[in-house]
Design an enzyme around this catalytic site. Structure first.
Site, short mmCIF file in Angstrom:
data_model
loop_
_atom_site.label_atom_id
_atom_site.label_comp_id
_atom_site.label_asym_id
_atom_site.label_seq_id
_atom_site.Cartn_x
_atom_site.Cartn_y
_atom_site.Cartn_z
N HIS A 268 0.84 -1.19 0.00
CA HIS A 268 0.00 0.00 0.00
C HIS A 268 0.88 1.25 0.00
CE1 HIS A 268 -3.07 2.86 1.01
NE2 HIS A 268 -3.99 1.92 0.97
N SER A 286 -5.33 5.97 4.99
CA SER A 286 -6.29 5.52 3.99
C SER A 286 -6.03 6.06 2.60
CB SER A 286 -7.69 5.94 4.42
OG SER A 286 -8.58 5.79 3.36
N ARG A 332 -2.87 1.09 -6.44
CA ARG A 332 -1.87 1.02 -5.37
C ARG A 332 -0.51 0.54 -5.82
NH1 ARG A 332 -5.99 -1.36 -0.73
NH2 ARG A 332 -7.02 0.63 -0.44
N HIS A 425 0.24 -4.65 2.83
CA HIS A 425 -1.10 -4.34 3.30
C HIS A 425 -2.10 -5.47 3.11
CE1 HIS A 425 -4.59 -2.02 4.17
NE2 HIS A 425 -5.07 -2.07 2.95
N GLU A 449 -10.19 -12.60 2.23
CA GLU A 449 -8.78 -12.47 1.87
C GLU A 449 -8.07 -13.83 1.88
OE1 GLU A 449 -6.65 -9.56 4.22
OE2 GLU A 449 -4.78 -9.88 3.14
N ARG A 459 -5.21 -5.55 -5.93
CA ARG A 459 -6.57 -5.25 -5.52
C ARG A 459 -6.81 -3.74 -5.54
NH1 ARG A 459 -8.78 -3.59 -1.00
NH2 ARG A 459 -6.98 -3.98 0.33
#
Lengths: 661, 253, 258
Positions: A268, A286, A332, A425, A449, A459
């Site tokens: 991430h 976030s 990401r 992440h 997951e 993702r």
């Protein structure tokens, strides 16, 4: 056990597959459901929603979690939001577009059929959660509010401030507790699953350890659902909770469940950088922050100036520069690699030089400040007014995240840009499952997951919550019936059956093994060492040479572990060190498989970036000819794995070079 | 960042199991970084204890980002330590001074029995939720999300109540070991929302009954719970629950 | 009365009961204070004694007074029981370090102790005055008020001479009021410094009890609203200071003027 992978995707047009499946799947009548027992391991979004829904349907459910309460599962920490193709914003969203974005975001390494189903049921999830009383953010007119997430150009993310995962999990948890109260679910908190019991090739139960008394327990189930999350903690430092582990999935793997795409790890881009050697975990900021934060580094190498003193023209907004179409909202994997590229090239900031800035000053002042000023009828507002007004809006949108950042770093992100760096992440890989979410072991399912499905090699933000709840609320209740309808004649198997006895014996000897080493090194130190190997050689950038080294290093570390680890205390007490020893031991095996998978995949796609395979401008270079498959690994004992390939067919989407430029 | 290492003396409650008598043990840590979290300091202590052949301190923790509600240390007389609106895992050592002595204990309440050292059993909270902290809507029964319009202020109030992480700091802080803040947060969330109306009376009665059955104390409005709540759940929730409860008792059939 | 059973059986019911009885006692304090202020009148106790006579003979007031006694007992003993069960809820071990001041006002944490002090005071107070007035041997006074010019003359008398009951009547152009002289009894009592000190301290206890109790009762009854809280808290704080202060001034005044 099947050696051929059958994904069991229903025939027919993409948009009708799920409807068709639901209409024809065998059912179990209510009277028979009462006699069928289902074990659910893990109580995050997938587990809690599955356990609650199956109990509502009438199955006898046993649910297990290692935490002290099912409400603590790590889904709770998801911040930004949950995607759904509601098109409430009238901005062109549709089930197809969510499906398309997800496949493309996953770099064309996910199954069309699964992903389309996910997009379809996404709308039901929002309805269900609202009905449960999940307090999503709303507009003044009372309708639901949306925001944007990476990799999409529509606003389809529903959210509850920066605590969406918490609110969704508490919704699922309350549904679960309702069933506990009604006696339909028996809840086993502070229990850890330590093995799957198989009888005649079918999953028939589990061995669990009561973490308070330390005793081993045998539990029978007609089906076993693993909803045990991802394995990002193999990297030691990650945004996962301290207890997140691969143990349940790994035990299943060793009992015959294939492991799908283990090397697909999501790094991430926006996490708080490491501050010292004592660091135990990393904290995510976030992705929703990228709606309003602009990412930059100084144009000058090793610039020591305070960020606020670096003038606009000397800043490199590298994402906006490289990807003008998506800008700061690229997926990401791309944002993470771009950050790494800048830092490796010497433009990083902060004490460690391994960070970039995430800066809110511009939007705080210009976007929100000006909007508020015009709302309040303030003409020609000065800077101070704009900042004051904008700050209020930013506070409402991201207040809890800003507070958290300040608490951790002692810097005020309203005044100084945040320093961020990528961190592990999420893991797209996981137990291989078919369309019905069943692993290669009949009766053994993996949800959320814990399975490999839906997200391909990367993702998209706000899709994990969607997948967890889709699997639990809307997929498994149908698909499990397909299997259980054939099990209505199976009487509950006595847990004194030799398969249970054998499995428990194996678990017991492993616990004894940990306790009997009595070496000198802590479990933590092995975990840290493993994490370092994984991060350096199987992290954001991988190479053949590095991966080969990593495998040797992991093997050596594993050997050392069983010689020198020190696990204090004994089995029959509350002993977190013993719990941890088991988890780290499994990570020490998983790490090798991840490297093996990364080594096998001679291409770059999504979160998997092999340095040998990149375009001239540093983008991932996929090889669709050779690697358009799911790598499903079969455990063959020791250090031996066999690779099974599930070829991915794209009938509805034209595979293209993924571009966000 | 990266200021000088601190010397910290820890007085930690050690209790091998629920039946044993516990006592305080004193530990010395000489190289505590101000940037460490409180739990990371305990990690260091535990590694030190294991290396010396001792027993590490058992404490609950998981997400370490202030949201799972698992961490639960009573630090220098206050749940989650000296800072407002922060869980133990988000408490950093820079909130202390070099040379400080810090007393660390488990939550203490009859309804939260100690499991080991600093770990307690909070399953009473789950049982309270199981008694009524939900909307009875089976999966698949929902109408379109936007067909339920909820004014933003109402949604915000419900959200504020719903942010409770169930850590139990309210019980720990309260001199009466009352769980009213926890229970009222859930009662409030669902009483405020239209979705919660159908079961409004039954819910509050069932949850309060269960709360009483668990042996929590009665609220005397000291306000300690709210002041120590890491999510700053407001006392007005307790007032709302009182209203809801009395109303339910007077009107329900 | 099943509908009100919850006031005795549930935790919220119990605290609602504490709030309701508390508010009733607060109301009583106001009435009591209005009477006490008659002590400050320089009329040889005429108004005060008349008030005392009214309070002990009026049938309505008498009924209310029984309610009051019941309320005091209920509030006190429910409160003590509450304090006991709340202490028990902590479990067998209490904290080694507990920093209550960091999160709450000390008055709120010591309502039980403050209440016990107040209860002790009420018992002493009742035996000093209420018991004495009803059953004790206290001086008598005859007030003769001229109907024409409304001047009052007070004469010390003995009970033996006038029959031991309080009465009021008209003799010629005078209203005659023969009564036990609680005023004198009070004035004499408050000439003792230690008693005055005790009273002032008891009023302090009441002040602290109300400092938390007043607003707390409203919170318990569910009244917590951002728009009204400042008002409730303001009145509560003002009440908790002014009313006990007014009570305390009387013995001090009597003592200082002796």
């Amino acid at each position: 056990m099947s050696n051929k992978l059958d994904s069991k995707i229903p025939a027919g047009p993409l948009a009708e597959k799920w409807t068709q499946y639901r209409s024809t799947v065998p059912l179990v009548n209510p009277a028979n459901k009462r006699n069928l027992e289902v074990i659910v391991v893990g109580t995050g979004l997938a587990g809690a929603s599955a356990a609650a829904t199956l109990a509502e349907l009438g199955y006898k459910v046993k649910a297990f979690c290692f935490q002290d309460s099912p409400r603590r599962a790590h889904s709770i920490a998801a911040q930004g939001g949950i995607n759904a193709a509601k098109n409430y914003q009238n901005d062109g969203d549709s089930v197809y577009r969510l499906f398309y974005d997800t496949i493309k975001g996953g770099d064309y390494r996910a199954r069309e059929g699964n992903v389309y189903r996910l997009a379809e049921v996404s709308v039901n999830i929002i309805d269900q959660c609202v009905a449960q009383g999940v307090p999503f953010a709303r507009e003044y007119g009372g309708t639901l509010s949306n925001r944007s997430f990476g990799g999409t150009q529509v606003q389809r993310t529903f959210y509850a401030a920066g605590q969406t995962g918490q609110q969704l999990l508490l919704g699922a948890y309350s549904a679960l507790e309702r069933q506990v109260g009604l006696g339909n679910v028996k809840m086993y908190s502070r229990h850890e699953m330590l093995d799957v019991v198989t009888i005649e090739g079918k999953a028939r139960g589990i061995i669990a350890r009561n973490l308070v008394s330390g005793k081993l327990e045998r539990h029978f189930g007609h089906a076993v659902l693993l909803c045990t999350g991802g394995y990002g903690n193999v990297f030691y430092l990650s945004t996962n909770a301290m207890g997140s582990n691969v143990t349940a999935a790994w035990k299943a793997h060793k009992k015959g469940a294939f492991f799908g795409n283990p090397c697909f790890t999501q790094i991430h881009p926006t996490c708080i950088p490491v501050s010292g050697h004592y660091q135990s975990k990393l904290t995510l900021m976030s992705e929703s922050l990228r709606n309003d934060g602009r990412i930059w580094v100084p144009k000058q190498k090793d610039d020591k100036r305070h960020p606020n003193d670096i003038p606009e023209e000397e800043r490199d907004y590298y994402l906006e520069r490289r990807y003008p179409a998506f800008g700061n909202l690229v997926p990401r994997d791309i944002a993470s690699r771009a950050a790494k590229e800048r830092c490796d090239a010497g433009y990083g900031v902060g004490p460690s030089k391994m960070a970039v800035y995430l800066d809110f000053a511009y939007n705080l002042k210009n976007k929100y400040g000006r909007a508020e000023a015009s709302k309040h009828g303030i003409e020609n507002p000065d800077d101070a007014t704009l900042i004051r007004l904008g700050r209020e809006v930013v506070k409402e949108k991201y207040g809890n995240l800003f507070d958290m950042y300040k608490q951790i770093t002692n810097e005020d992100p309203y005044e100084v840009p945040m320093r961020i760096y990528p961190a592990v992440h999420y893991t797209m890989g996981g137990l291989w499952v078919d369309y019905e979410l069943m692993t290669t072991v009949p009766g053994l399912y993996a949800l959320g997951e814990a399975n490999f499905s839906d997200h391909g090699a990367n993702r998209l933000g706000a899709s994990a919550l969607m997948q967890g709840l889709a699997d639990g609320y809307f997929v498994i209740p149908y698909t499990v019936g397909s299997y259980l309808s054939k099990e209505i004649h199976t009487k509950p198997i006595d847990v004194n059956h030799e398969a249970f006895v054998e499995a428990e014996k194996a678990v017991q000897s492993r616990l004894d093994q940990f306790l009997n080493v009595k070496g000198t090194k802590t479990v933590e130190s092995y975990h840290r060492e493993l994490g370092l190997i994984m991060w350096n050689k199987c992290g954001m950038a991988r190479s053949e040479e590095g991966l080969k080294e990593a495998i040797q290093e992991i093997r050596a570390l594993r050997e050392d572990f069983y010689k020198n680890v020190r696990v204090p205390g004994n089995q029959y007490e509350f002993n977190p060190e013993l719990d941890k020893a088991g988890r780290v031991a499994d990570f020490l095996e998983l790490g090798e498989l991840m490297c093996l998978d990364a080594l096998d995949r001679n291409e770059s796609c999504g979160g998997h970036f092999r340095e040998e395979y990149q375009t001239e401008d540093g983008e991932a270079l996929r090889d669709d000819e050779a690697y358009r498959y799911v790598a499903a690994w079969e455990y063959k004992g020791g250090n031996d794995w066999g690779l099974h390939k599930e070829s991915l067919e794209y009938e509805n989407i034209k595979i293209a070079q993924r571009s966000y430029k | 960042m990266g200021s000088e290492a601190m010397k910290i003396t820890l007085k930690v409650w050690r209790q091998p199991n629920s039946k044993a008598e516990g006592k305080f043990e004193t530990y010395q840590l000489d190289h505590v970084s101000p940037d460490m979290s409180f739990l990371e300091m305990f990690d260091v202590l535990n590694e030190q204890l294991i290396a010396e052949g001792g027993e590490p301190v058992a404490f609950d923790h998981d997400c370490r980002e202030g949201i799972c509600g698992m961490c639960s240390m009573f630090i220098n007389g206050r749940p989650h330590g000296p800072k407002q609106a922060v869980t133990t895992c988000q408490l950093h050592m820079r909130s202390f001074k070099d040379g400080d002595t810090i007393v660390v204990e488990p939550w203490r309440a009859q309804s939260f029995p100690v499991i080991k050292d600093l770990t307690v059993d909070r399953s009473a909270f789950d049982r309270i939720i199981a008694a009524g902290g939900f909307v009875s809507v089976n999966t698949g029964n929902a109408v379109d999300a936007n067909s339920i319009l909820i004014p933003k202020d109402t949604a915000d109030d419900a959200f504020a109540a719903a942010t409770c992480i169930g850590c139990g700091a309210c019980v720990a802080a309260c001199k009466n070991s009352s769980a009213m803040l926890f229970v009222s947060a859930k009662v409030s969330q669902l009483a405020l929302l239209p979705q919660g109306q159908a079961e409004r009376e039954n819910r509050v009665i069932a949850m309060v009954d269960q709360m009483d059955k668990e042996g929590f104390g009665s609220c005397t409005n000291t306000g300690a719970c709210s002041a120590e709540c890491p999510k700053e759940i407001d006392l007005s929730n307790i007032a709302r629950m009182n209203r809801e409860y009395v109303r339910a008792k007077l009107v329900s059939k | 009365m099943k509908v009100l059973q919850f006031l005795f059986t549930s935790s919220i019911g119990r605290k609602v009961l504490m709030a309701l009885t508390g508010l009733f006692l607060i109301l009583f304090l106001v009435i009591h204070l209005l009477g006490n202020l008659q002590l400050l009148k320089a009329d040889d106790g005429y108004a005060f004694n008349k008030y005392a006579w009214f309070m002990t003979t009026n049938p309505l007031i008498k009924t209310v007074s029984y309610l009051l006694y019941a309320t005091i007992l209920l509030h006190a003993f429910k409160g003590l029981y509450l304090a006991y069960t709340n202490r028990k809820a902590r479990g067998s071990k209490s904290y080694g370090a507990y920093n209550g001041n960091a999160n709450s006002h000390w008055t709120s944490r010591n309502m039980g102790i403050l209440g016990t002090l107040i209860l002790a005071f009420i018992i002493g107070h009742m035996s000093d005055f209420w018991w004495e007035y009803k059953f004790g041997d206290i001086p008598w006074t005859k007030y003769e008020t001229s109907i024409t010019d409304e001047t009052t003359i007070a004469t010390d008398i003995t009970a033996e001479n006038h029959g031991a009951h309080i009465r009021m009547g008209v003799a010629g152009d005078k209203e005659v009021f023969i009564t036990k002289d609680l005023y004198k009894e009070t004035a004499e009592a408050f000439e003792q410094g230690w008693l005055v000190a005790l009273y002032v301290l008891a009023m302090a206890a009441i002040a602290f009890h109300l400092w938390h109790g007043f607003a707390s009762a409203f919170q318990t009854l569910g009244m917590n609203h951002p728009r009204w809280n400042p008002l409730i808290n303001g009145i509560g704080k003002a009440f908790s200071v002014l009313v006990p202060a007014a009570f305390a001034i009387i013995p001090l005044y009597v003592y200082l003027l002796k």
